[in-house]
Design a protein around this motif. Structure first.
Motif, short mmCIF file in Angstrom:
data_model
loop_
_atom_site.label_atom_id
_atom_site.label_comp_id
_atom_site.label_asym_id
_atom_site.label_seq_id
_atom_site.Cartn_x
_atom_site.Cartn_y
_atom_site.Cartn_z
N GLY A 115 6.55 -1.71 15.82
CA GLY A 115 7.72 -1.00 15.32
C GLY A 115 7.72 -0.81 13.81
O GLY A 115 8.56 -0.09 13.27
N LEU A 116 6.77 -1.42 13.08
CA LEU A 116 6.72 -1.31 11.62
C LEU A 116 6.06 -0.01 11.20
O LEU A 116 5.21 0.53 11.92
CB LEU A 116 5.94 -2.50 11.04
N PRO A 117 6.39 0.54 10.04
CA PRO A 117 5.70 1.72 9.53
C PRO A 117 4.23 1.40 9.23
O PRO A 117 3.86 0.26 9.00
CB PRO A 117 6.45 2.06 8.24
N ASP A 118 3.41 2.45 9.19
CA ASP A 118 1.97 2.25 9.01
C ASP A 118 1.62 1.62 7.67
O ASP A 118 0.71 0.79 7.58
CB ASP A 118 1.22 3.58 9.16
N TYR A 119 2.33 1.98 6.60
CA TYR A 119 1.98 1.41 5.29
C TYR A 119 2.28 -0.09 5.23
O TYR A 119 1.60 -0.85 4.55
CB TYR A 119 2.68 2.16 4.15
N VAL A 120 3.30 -0.54 5.98
CA VAL A 120 3.62 -1.97 6.03
C VAL A 120 2.56 -2.71 6.82
O VAL A 120 2.13 -3.81 6.44
CB VAL A 120 5.03 -2.19 6.63
N LYS A 121 2.07 -2.11 7.91
CA LYS A 121 1.00 -2.74 8.69
C LYS A 121 -0.27 -2.85 7.87
O LYS A 121 -0.93 -3.90 7.87
CB LYS A 121 0.71 -1.90 9.95
N THR A 122 -0.62 -1.79 7.14
CA THR A 122 -1.83 -1.80 6.32
C THR A 122 -1.71 -2.83 5.19
O THR A 122 -2.65 -3.58 4.93
CB THR A 122 -2.10 -0.40 5.73
N THR A 123 -0.56 -2.90 4.56
CA THR A 123 -0.35 -3.88 3.51
C THR A 123 -0.41 -5.30 4.07
O THR A 123 -1.02 -6.19 3.46
CB THR A 123 1.01 -3.64 2.82
N GLY A 124 0.18 -5.51 5.21
CA GLY A 124 0.14 -6.83 5.85
C GLY A 124 -1.28 -7.24 6.22
O GLY A 124 -1.67 -8.39 6.03
N LYS A 125 -2.05 -6.28 6.75
CA LYS A 125 -3.44 -6.58 7.08
C LYS A 125 -4.25 -6.91 5.82
O LYS A 125 -5.08 -7.81 5.82
CB LYS A 125 -4.07 -5.41 7.82
N LEU A 126 -3.98 -6.20 4.72
CA LEU A 126 -4.67 -6.46 3.46
C LEU A 126 -4.31 -7.85 2.93
O LEU A 126 -5.19 -8.60 2.49
CB LEU A 126 -4.30 -5.38 2.43
N VAL A 127 -3.04 -8.19 3.00
CA VAL A 127 -2.58 -9.49 2.51
C VAL A 127 -3.18 -10.63 3.33
O VAL A 127 -3.46 -11.71 2.80
CB VAL A 127 -1.03 -9.55 2.52
N LEU A 128 -3.42 -10.40 4.60
CA LEU A 128 -4.03 -11.43 5.44
C LEU A 128 -5.56 -11.42 5.36
O LEU A 128 -6.20 -12.47 5.37
CB LEU A 128 -3.60 -11.26 6.90
N ALA A 129 -6.16 -10.23 5.29
CA ALA A 129 -7.61 -10.11 5.36
C ALA A 129 -8.30 -10.57 4.08
O ALA A 129 -9.36 -11.21 4.13
CB ALA A 129 -8.01 -8.66 5.66
N ALA A 130 -7.74 -10.27 2.90
CA ALA A 130 -8.41 -10.61 1.65
C ALA A 130 -8.57 -12.13 1.47
O ALA A 130 -9.68 -12.60 1.21
CB ALA A 130 -7.67 -9.98 0.47
N PRO A 131 -7.51 -12.92 1.60
CA PRO A 131 -7.73 -14.36 1.46
C PRO A 131 -8.61 -14.96 2.56
O PRO A 131 -9.39 -15.86 2.32
CB PRO A 131 -6.33 -14.98 1.50
N PHE A 132 -8.47 -14.42 3.78
CA PHE A 132 -9.29 -14.91 4.88
C PHE A 132 -10.77 -14.64 4.62
O PHE A 132 -11.62 -15.53 4.78
CB PHE A 132 -8.85 -14.24 6.19
N ALA A 133 -11.09 -13.44 4.17
CA ALA A 133 -12.49 -13.09 3.89
C ALA A 133 -13.02 -13.91 2.71
O ALA A 133 -14.14 -14.44 2.76
CB ALA A 133 -12.61 -11.59 3.61
N PHE A 134 -12.24 -14.00 1.63
CA PHE A 134 -12.72 -14.75 0.47
C PHE A 134 -12.95 -16.22 0.83
O PHE A 134 -13.98 -16.78 0.48
CB PHE A 134 -11.72 -14.66 -0.69
N HIS A 135 -12.00 -16.82 1.51
CA HIS A 135 -12.13 -18.23 1.85
C HIS A 135 -13.32 -18.47 2.77
O HIS A 135 -14.03 -19.46 2.64
CB HIS A 135 -10.83 -18.74 2.48
N GLY A 136 -13.54 -17.56 3.69
CA GLY A 136 -14.69 -17.69 4.59
C GLY A 136 -16.02 -17.58 3.86
O GLY A 136 -16.91 -18.41 4.03
N TRP A 137 -16.18 -16.54 3.05
CA TRP A 137 -17.44 -16.35 2.33
C TRP A 137 -17.65 -17.44 1.27
O TRP A 137 -18.78 -17.90 1.07
CB TRP A 137 -17.51 -14.97 1.69
#
Length: 177
Positions: A115-137
């Motif tokens: 039900g969220l707008p697309d820009y909120v979903k993309t921002t949420g994915k970015l906020v979750l993906a960046a720390p997850f990727a950095f911490h993993g690598w």
């Protein structure tokens, strides 16, 4: 055993044949105790307050003001921050699920996100993906260090830039695909 065998003969000769004035002055100096500091009796509870006052007057280390930021310590700080934030998010969601399992089950979460707008979903994915990727690598980088690899300054900086590049590519991949 003689004084010569022990090695005390020169010291004993010096003490015996020293002028009487020097021996008297040494005896007086050790007999008279001078105190330049006045003391006072305090209860044991006052020690913490005195210690806190001393700490306030103590100069602090100028670490951030005099050192140029380096990739190694910025990466270390970021690794700790991403680990703590991802852990807080995981434990927060787990506790929310335990408190209200009907609200935080998979069906309700998916329904809420769709039900969220697309820009909120993309921002949420970015906020979750960046720390997850950095911490993993960066975790892989630390595992390489544990094996004794890339331990030189050149190796540390090379792997640091590789972690940043892999983080950028992984973040883009996780957000857009």
């Amino acid at each position: 055993m003689s004084a010569r065998a022990v090695g005390l003969a020169p010291s004993l000769r010096q003490a015996v044949f020293a002028p009487k004035f020097a021996r008297t002055q040494l005896a007086l100096r050790s007999a008279i105790i001078k105190r330049d500091v006045q003391t006072q009796s305090l209860p044991p509870s006052a020690s913490q307050g005195i210690l806190n006052e001393q700490r306030l007057k103590r100069p602090s280390s100028p670490h951030f003001t005099i050192y140029q930021p380096q990739l190694t310590w910025l990466g270390s700080i970021a690794h700790r921050a991403t680990g703590a934030s991802l852990s807080a998010l995981l434990y927060g969601f787990a506790l929310a699920y335990l408190v209200a399992p009907g609200t935080f089950d998979s069906a309700h979460v998916i329904e809420f996100v769709t039900g969220l707008p697309d820009y909120v979903k993309t921002t949420g994915k970015l906020v979750l993906a960046a720390p997850f990727a950095f911490h993993g690598w960066n975790g892989v980088r630390h595992l390489a260090w544990d094996l004794g690899k890339f331990m030189t300054v050149k190796g540390a900086y090379g792997t640091g830039y590789a972690v940043l590049g892999a983080t950028a590519l992984s973040t883009v991949y996780l957000v857009w695909w």
